[in-house]
Motif scaffolding. Structure first.
Motif, PDB file in Angstrom:
ATOM      1  N   LEU A  26      -2.674   9.167 -21.989  1.00 16.27           N
ATOM      2  CA  LEU A  26      -3.285   9.263 -22.222  1.00 16.27           C
ATOM      3  C   LEU A  26      -3.695   7.999 -21.572  1.00 16.27           C
ATOM      4  N   GLN A  27      -3.051   6.749 -22.097  1.00 17.48           N
ATOM      5  CA  GLN A  27      -3.309   5.891 -21.255  1.00 17.48           C
ATOM      6  C   GLN A  27      -2.540   5.766 -19.880  1.00 17.48           C
ATOM      7  N   PHE A  28      -2.330   6.651 -19.028  1.00 11.81           N
ATOM      8  CA  PHE A  28      -1.446   6.801 -18.237  1.00 11.81           C
ATOM      9  C   PHE A  28      -2.134   6.254 -16.935  1.00 11.81           C
ATOM     10  N   ASP A  29      -1.437   5.284 -16.091  1.00 10.90           N
ATOM     11  CA  ASP A  29      -1.926   4.733 -14.817  1.00 10.90           C
ATOM     12  C   ASP A  29      -0.638   4.670 -14.231  1.00 10.90           C
ATOM     13  N   PRO A  30      -0.805   5.899 -13.122  1.00  5.90           N
ATOM     14  CA  PRO A  30       0.196   5.788 -11.675  1.00  5.90           C
ATOM     15  C   PRO A  30       0.371   4.742 -11.038  1.00  5.90           C
ATOM     16  N   LEU A  31      -0.361   3.775 -11.214  1.00  8.84           N
ATOM     17  CA  LEU A  31       0.485   2.053 -10.364  1.00  8.84           C
ATOM     18  C   LEU A  31       1.127   1.270 -10.946  1.00  8.84           C
ATOM     19  N   TYR A  32       2.332   2.050 -12.431  1.00  8.70           N
ATOM     20  CA  TYR A  32       2.276   0.948 -12.862  1.00  8.70           C
ATOM     21  C   TYR A  32       3.683   2.381 -13.585  1.00  8.70           C
ATOM     22  N   SER A  33       3.783   3.342 -12.724  1.00 10.08           N
ATOM     23  CA  SER A  33       4.980   4.737 -12.840  1.00 10.08           C
ATOM     24  C   SER A  33       5.764   4.580 -11.502  1.00 10.08           C
ATOM     25  N   ASP A  34       7.160   4.729 -12.826  1.00  6.21           N
ATOM     26  CA  ASP A  34       7.862   4.765 -11.673  1.00  6.21           C
ATOM     27  C   ASP A  34       8.014   5.764 -10.968  1.00  6.21           C
ATOM     28  N   VAL A  35       7.623   6.741 -11.085  1.00  8.13           N
ATOM     29  CA  VAL A  35       7.960   8.017 -10.057  1.00  8.13           C
ATOM     30  C   VAL A  35       6.758   7.946  -8.751  1.00  8.13           C
ATOM     31  N   ASP A  36       5.484   7.732  -9.376  1.00  6.47           N
ATOM     32  CA  ASP A  36       4.150   7.366  -8.329  1.00  6.47           C
ATOM     33  C   ASP A  36       4.499   5.750  -7.661  1.00  6.47           C
ATOM     34  N   SER A  71       0.733  -1.153  -0.067  1.00  7.70           N
ATOM     35  CA  SER A  71      -0.352   0.163  -0.072  1.00  7.70           C
ATOM     36  C   SER A  71       0.572   0.963   0.056  1.00  7.70           C
ATOM     37  N   THR A  72       1.705   1.652   0.053  1.00 10.10           N
ATOM     38  CA  THR A  72       2.945   2.269   0.551  1.00 10.10           C
ATOM     39  C   THR A  72       3.204   2.422  -0.803  1.00 10.10           C
ATOM     40  N   ALA A  73       2.980   1.595  -1.320  1.00 12.18           N
ATOM     41  CA  ALA A  73       3.663   2.468  -2.904  1.00 12.18           C
ATOM     42  C   ALA A  73       3.127   3.433  -3.594  1.00 12.18           C
ATOM     43  N   LEU A  74       1.635   3.322  -3.093  1.00 19.95           N
ATOM     44  CA  LEU A  74       0.370   3.933  -4.352  1.00 19.95           C
ATOM     45  C   LEU A  74       0.018   5.397  -3.251  1.00 19.95           C
ATOM     46  N   SER A  75       1.259   5.763  -1.921  1.00 21.10           N
ATOM     47  CA  SER A  75       0.938   7.325  -1.662  1.00 21.10           C
ATOM     48  C   SER A  75       1.017   7.764  -2.458  1.00 21.10           C
ATOM     49  N   HIS A  76       2.177   7.956  -3.204  1.00 23.75           N
ATOM     50  CA  HIS A  76       1.679   8.933  -4.478  1.00 23.75           C
ATOM     51  C   HIS A  76       1.281   8.971  -5.317  1.00 23.75           C
ATOM     52  N   HIS A  77       0.157   9.629  -6.342  1.00 25.32           N
ATOM     53  CA  HIS A  77      -0.625   9.823  -6.606  1.00 25.32           C
ATOM     54  C   HIS A  77       0.113  10.537  -8.056  1.00 25.32           C
ATOM     55  N   SER A  78      -1.090  10.480  -9.488  1.00 19.78           N
ATOM     56  CA  SER A  78      -1.531  11.082 -10.045  1.00 19.78           C
ATOM     57  C   SER A  78      -1.716  11.658 -10.499  1.00 19.78           C
ATOM     58  N   ARG A  79      -1.998  13.288 -10.777  1.00 23.99           N
ATOM     59  CA  ARG A  79      -2.977  15.109 -10.786  1.00 23.99           C
ATOM     60  C   ARG A  79      -4.371  14.460 -11.676  1.00 23.99           C
ATOM     61  N   ALA A  80      -4.214  13.191 -12.439  1.00 22.17           N
ATOM     62  CA  ALA A  80      -4.668  12.476 -13.424  1.00 22.17           C
ATOM     63  C   ALA A  80      -5.780  12.531 -13.126  1.00 22.17           C
ATOM     64  N   GLU A  81      -6.075  11.586 -11.092  1.00 17.62           N
ATOM     65  CA  GLU A  81      -7.396  11.112 -10.910  1.00 17.62           C
ATOM     66  C   GLU A  81      -8.301  12.357 -10.098  1.00 17.62           C
ATOM     67  N   PHE A  82      -7.532  13.583 -10.380  1.00 16.35           N
ATOM     68  CA  PHE A  82      -8.714  14.841  -9.513  1.00 16.35           C
ATOM     69  C   PHE A  82      -9.189  15.515 -11.255  1.00 16.35           C
ATOM     70  N   ASN A  83     -10.164  16.125 -11.813  1.00 16.85           N
ATOM     71  CA  ASN A  83     -10.735  16.538 -12.752  1.00 16.85           C
ATOM     72  C   ASN A  83     -10.979  17.681 -12.523  1.00 16.85           C
ATOM     73  N   VAL A 118       6.663  11.495 -16.851  1.00 13.85           N
ATOM     74  CA  VAL A 118       6.552  11.266 -15.435  1.00 13.85           C
ATOM     75  C   VAL A 118       4.792  10.249 -15.923  1.00 13.85           C
ATOM     76  N   ARG A 119       4.011  10.807 -17.039  1.00 15.04           N
ATOM     77  CA  ARG A 119       3.198  10.558 -17.318  1.00 15.04           C
ATOM     78  C   ARG A 119       3.982   9.319 -18.627  1.00 15.04           C
ATOM     79  N   MET A 120       4.822   8.670 -18.475  1.00 13.33           N
ATOM     80  CA  MET A 120       5.445   7.159 -19.329  1.00 13.33           C
ATOM     81  C   MET A 120       5.480   7.133 -21.171  1.00 13.33           C
ATOM     82  N   ALA A 121       5.701   8.902 -21.207  1.00  8.14           N
ATOM     83  CA  ALA A 121       5.945   8.580 -23.060  1.00  8.14           C
ATOM     84  C   ALA A 121       7.121   7.936 -22.630  1.00  8.14           C
ATOM     85  N   PRO A 122       6.954   7.137 -24.019  1.00 11.48           N
ATOM     86  CA  PRO A 122       8.178   6.200 -24.807  1.00 11.48           C
ATOM     87  C   PRO A 122       9.319   6.880 -24.970  1.00 11.48           C
ATOM     88  N   GLN A 123      10.633   6.698 -24.852  1.00 13.43           N
ATOM     89  CA  GLN A 123      11.105   7.405 -25.914  1.00 13.43           C
ATOM     90  C   GLN A 123      12.351   6.231 -25.852  1.00 13.43           C
TER      91      GLN A 123
END
Length: 343
Positions: A189-199, A20-32, A281-286
């Motif tokens: 647009l499909q970004f999900d913070p569950l899989y984000s390194d930073v989040d 649960s601690t892994a999800l203690s930092h969140h994407s701003r996308a969840e706030f409309n 941070v939104r996982m744009a590929p490079q």
């Protein structure tokens, strides 16, 4: 068992084992933020004074008299708050507090806040590009984030050149041109913070540490090496000078291999051999062929540092992407901005 069901069970297992601690930092996308912000008021029961986002526990009394606890997450943390006058001791457990922001679309009783009105009447702006909404008695926000009014030492007398800590000059002192391809835009647009390194509190590779407007500290190791500390996730880079043409480069790594040279007051840096799959941070590929070209230009009086990067990668962008930023030689210690557990 068909392949789709196997994929489903693998994803379910992943959700169960992520702490649960892994999800203690969140994407701003969840706030409309296209919706008007709302107020949430209650009694402050706990403060989590940590980076990258300070959090609060808020006891709220519902219309029927029942009590529930909300988790409120600020837009920033101690590193961004402190220079703007927002301090931990302003938030007193047991006192009434009112927050302005948005309810999460992903999590129950989770709230993202840009402003807080304390019981004392002081308003704290919890986003460095926001403004006060309730009171003329406030700290933080856009106006307080402009640092040109701060006291700058006699930099010519100090004569440190680039080798010091540099502080972002504040709101309005940055430009950004990131011309994403259509494919990259769709992925973001499909970004999900569950899989984000930073989040999930995993330190990112280049050029992500250079994207936020945080401290840059330069240390001269020797005639051939400069250490560059970037505040985001306490990133330490090494800039190699006077590199022979026939020198074998190192293996690719998340931060890549940075080679620099001086032209007058400007430090030029080229970073290649970056083994990190995301630009932001939104996982744009490079791609592995991405090149990052940077310049740091020191002013004549050594009080200002102008930064620019150019990122070249046809996988991510339709043309080279750029970012510019102004830093000032304010005498403040180097500050980091990553994941920590201060309460």
């Amino acid at each position: 068992m068909n392949k789709y069901l196997r994929i489903f069970y693998k994803l379910l297992l992943l959700l169960l084992i992520i702490p649960s601690t892994a999800l203690s930092h969140h994407s701003r996308a969840e706030f409309n933020q296209r919706l008007a912000p709302v107020e949430l008021e209650g009694i402050l029961t706990k403060v989590y004074w940590r980076n990258p986002h300070t959090e609060f526990d808020l006891l709220v009394v519902n219309a029927d008299g029942s009590e529930v606890t909300w988790k409120v997450e600020a837009w920033g943390g101690p590193t961004t708050f402190s220079p703007q006058g927002v301090e931990r001791d302003m938030f007193v457990v047991g006192e009434r507090i009112k927050f302005l922001g948005w309810v999460s679309s992903r999590q129950e009783r989770f709230f993202g806040s840009t402003n807080a009105l304390l019981e004392s009447g002081l308003e704290t702006v919890l986003h460095f590009t926001a403004d006060p909404v309730w009171s003329d008695n406030y700290v933080g926000g856009t106006e307080k984030a402009i640092r040109f009014g701060d006291i700058i030492p006699d930099t010519e007398e100090q004569n440190l050149g680039i080798f010091r800590n540099w502080v972002y000059a504040g709101t309005g002192q940055q430009t950004r041109d990131w011309p994403y391809t259509a494919e990259t835009q769709e992925i973001r647009l499909q970004f999900d913070p569950l899989y984000s390194d930073v989040d999930n509190c995993r330190a990112p590779g280049m050029p992500v540490p250079m994207n936020p407007p945080l401290d840059n500290e330069f240390i001269e190791i020797d005639d051939n090496t400069i250490q560059l500390n970037a505040g985001y996730f306490s990133t330490t880079r090494y800039i190699h000078l006077n590199v022979p043409d026939n020198q074998t480069p190192p293996e690719p790594s998340p931060l890549g291999y940075s080679v620099g040279h001086w032209e007058g007051n400007t430090l030029h840096i080229e970073t290649t051999r970056i083994n990190y799959p995301y630009f932001d941070v939104r996982m744009a590929p490079q791609s592995k062929n991405v090149r990052v070209l940077e310049t740091y230009t020191l002013s004549e009086d050594q009080s200002r540092l102008d930064y620019k990067y150019t990122v070249i990668d046809h996988i991510t962008f339709t043309r080279p992407a750029t970012l510019t930023r102004v830093y000032l030689a304010i005498d403040e210690p180097y500050k980091t901005y990553g994941c920590d557990d201060q309460v």
